[in-house]
Enzyme design. Structure first.
Site, PDB file in Angstrom:
ATOM      1  N   LYS A 107      -5.353  -1.426  10.702  1.00  0.00           N
ATOM      2  CA  LYS A 107      -6.618  -0.768  11.010  1.00  0.00           C
ATOM      3  C   LYS A 107      -7.649  -1.738  11.572  1.00  0.00           C
ATOM      4  O   LYS A 107      -8.625  -1.318  12.183  1.00  0.00           O
ATOM      5  CB  LYS A 107      -7.153  -0.052   9.776  1.00  0.00           C
ATOM      6  CG  LYS A 107      -6.333   1.181   9.424  1.00  0.00           C
ATOM      7  CD  LYS A 107      -6.985   2.033   8.344  1.00  0.00           C
ATOM      8  CE  LYS A 107      -6.193   3.293   8.090  1.00  0.00           C
ATOM      9  NZ  LYS A 107      -4.889   3.020   7.429  1.00  0.00           N
TER      10      LYS A 107
HETATM   11  C1  PLP Z   1      -3.778   3.853   7.499  1.00  0.00           C
HETATM   12  C2  PLP Z   1      -2.459   3.248   7.152  1.00  0.00           C
HETATM   13  C3  PLP Z   1      -1.237   3.852   7.512  1.00  0.00           C
HETATM   14  C4  PLP Z   1      -1.178   5.200   8.183  1.00  0.00           C
HETATM   15  O1  PLP Z   1      -1.571   5.143   9.520  1.00  0.00           O
HETATM   16  P1  PLP Z   1      -1.921   6.492  10.302  1.00  0.00           P
HETATM   17  O2  PLP Z   1      -2.398   6.043  11.631  1.00  0.00           O
HETATM   18  O3  PLP Z   1      -2.978   7.184   9.497  1.00  0.00           O
HETATM   19  O4  PLP Z   1      -0.674   7.283  10.375  1.00  0.00           O
HETATM   20  C5  PLP Z   1      -0.057   3.197   7.221  1.00  0.00           C
HETATM   21  N1  PLP Z   1      -0.068   2.011   6.573  1.00  0.00           N
HETATM   22  C6  PLP Z   1      -1.210   1.398   6.208  1.00  0.00           C
HETATM   23  C7  PLP Z   1      -1.142   0.109   5.484  1.00  0.00           C
HETATM   24  C8  PLP Z   1      -2.448   1.978   6.487  1.00  0.00           C
HETATM   25  O5  PLP Z   1      -3.578   1.360   6.113  1.00  0.00           O
END
Ligand code: PLP
Length: 432
Positions: A107
């Site tokens: 993210k």
């Molecule tokens: C947010 C997140 C996901 C999921 O990603 P999406 O784009 O919402 O499908 C998977 N793994 C981690 C560690 C995350 O922080």
């Protein structure tokens, strides 16, 4: 660049409006009017390009003239300050490490890029932009780090007191500067309700320029497509990979589809989920039945109604056949996830976090029926973010990266607040 709402394809907005607004009024999601195909010359020189050069080329093709070249280069180079290395586990199995950013999860890419874009679009405003974020833990850390020291932007993070992990709390409360943390004496839902009320408060919105750092902002989606190209560049020449994407809200997967639509050769995407399996069920039956989420050890994927599903539907013309041509899907429960953490360590001496382990298990299932394919598993978080789970399964100590360990020493700085709207409002009015 023009964008439409998935609920209304006749009205268009600029990138600027889509980024600053986040969500269209009709509750749909913004989508690019057209997805450009990158030229052959891009793919033939890709292996020699840096990550920043790739990010620039991809965003230039999408944004076109809306951002001048020199500004766009500046935005991309300030956002992509950490790598996305590909690690080879076996001949046909690769891991794409997306956890080298400040909050140790993928993210960070979206949050940093969004911060730079918002700052750019706000630069000629005479008032600062104040971004309100309600977090249950993870998103807040990426947003705080991503926006820290971004000129013209204040960040106010609302988190539920006592309900985030110690390290998560440190990520929210130790940066200082333009990042402020409100420790709400209530639940995550209280935090969310307070933020929502602030956005609906006309008087407050006249006094302050408010915005959100919503996870479905188009500014978070675009940079997530960059690392699919970056991964491809590191694969053996001529590979048409299978990308395995641990998924919750399906933003990461949607970004991969975007890269593919721009011309990236991809054989298939495997959407890997935990017990929250509404998309695997859709792939199997053609029926999409959202339902409340259940709690798992890969908790960043505990989503019962994935928000980007609507974007995927839009891309595939709301047609199941076209969806499953490109996307297959697999879900693992917690016991299977734990078993994959152990197996991967035993077989390859590689430590996965629970989210990556869901991807690893989904890849092995895919490989069993497609033995000639090459897989790239997106490792979305560093294992030390889920240290208790990982250590108890492996019986070893996991090293916490220096940049996270350092946070432990820093003093927490938060403002405690009852979950009452007038308290939030007076805080905002007197501070900004
Ligand atoms: C947010 C997140 C996901 C999921 O990603 P999406 O784009 O919402 O499908 C998977 N793994 C981690 C560690 C995350 O922080």
């Amino acid at each position: 660049m023009h964008l439409y709402s998935t609920r209304n394809k006749s009205g268009f907005v600029s990138l600027r409006e889509a980024v600053l607004k986040g969500l269209p009024d009709d509750n749909g999601l913004y989508m690019p009017e057209s997805i450009p195909q990158l030229p052959d010359s891009f793919f033939s020189s890709l292996r020699k390009m840096s990550f920043v050069e790739i990010g620039y080329a991809v965003s230039k093709a999408l944004f076109q003239e809306e951002i001048p070249d020199s500004n766009l280069i500046d935005i991309v180079s300030k956002a992509l300050t950490f790598p996305a290395p590909l690690v080879k586990l076996a001949d046909h199995t690769f891991i794409l490490e997306l956890f080298h950013g400040p909050s140790l999860a993928f993210k960070d890419f979206g949050a940093r890029f969004m911060a730079q874009l918002m700052s750019y679009f706000n630069r000629e405003e005479d008032r600062e932009l104040t971004i309100l974020v309600a977090t249950s833990g993870d998103t807040g850390g990426a947003v705080a780090a991503g926006f820290h020291n971004t000129p013209g932007i204040n960040i106010v993070i609302l988190y539920p007191s006592g309900k985030v992990s110690e390290l998560q709390e440190k990520q929210l409360t130790t940066l200082g500067g333009n990042v402020r943390a409100l420790e709400i004496q209530g639940t995550f839902d209280d935090c969310q309700a307070l933020v929502k009320q602030a956005f609906l408060d006309k008087e407050l919105n006249q006094r302050l320029r408010l915005s959100s750092a919503n996870s479905i902002n188009i500014a978070r989606l675009v940079p997530q497509s960059f690392y699919y190209f970056e991964a491809w560049k590191q694969l053996p020449e001529g590979t048409q990979p299978v990308f395995v994407v641990p998924s919750g809200n399906f933003g990461n997967l949607t970004a991969g589809i975007l890269a593919h639509k721009m011309g990236l050769p991809v054989q298939k995407f495997v959407a890997a989920t935990n017990a929250n399996d509404v998309v695997p069920k859709y792939v199997k039956t053609g029926k999409f039945n959202p339902r409340p989420s259940v709690q798992t050890i890969s908790n960043a994927m505990d989503v019962g109604n994935p928000s980007n599903f609507e974007r995927l539907q839009d891309i595939f013309g709301f047609t199941w056949n076209r969806f499953v041509e490109k996307i297959s899907s697999c879900s693992l429960d917690d016991d299977q996830t734990r078993a994959e953490i152990i197996k991967c360590y035993k077989d390859y001496n590689y430590i996965l976090d629970p989210h990556g382990a869901v991807g690893f298990g989904a890849w092995k299932a895919h490989l069993a029926s497609h033995p000639n394919s090459t897989g790239v598993i997106l490792e979305t978080a560093h294992p030390s973010k889920f240290i208790d789970e990982v250590e108890s399964n492996l019986g070893i100590k996991v090293k916490v990266p220096e940049r996270l360990a350092r946070l432990r020493e820093r003093p927490k700085d938060s403002v405690k607040m009852l979950p009452e709207y007038d308290k939030l409002k007076s805080y905002l009015v007197s501070n900004f």
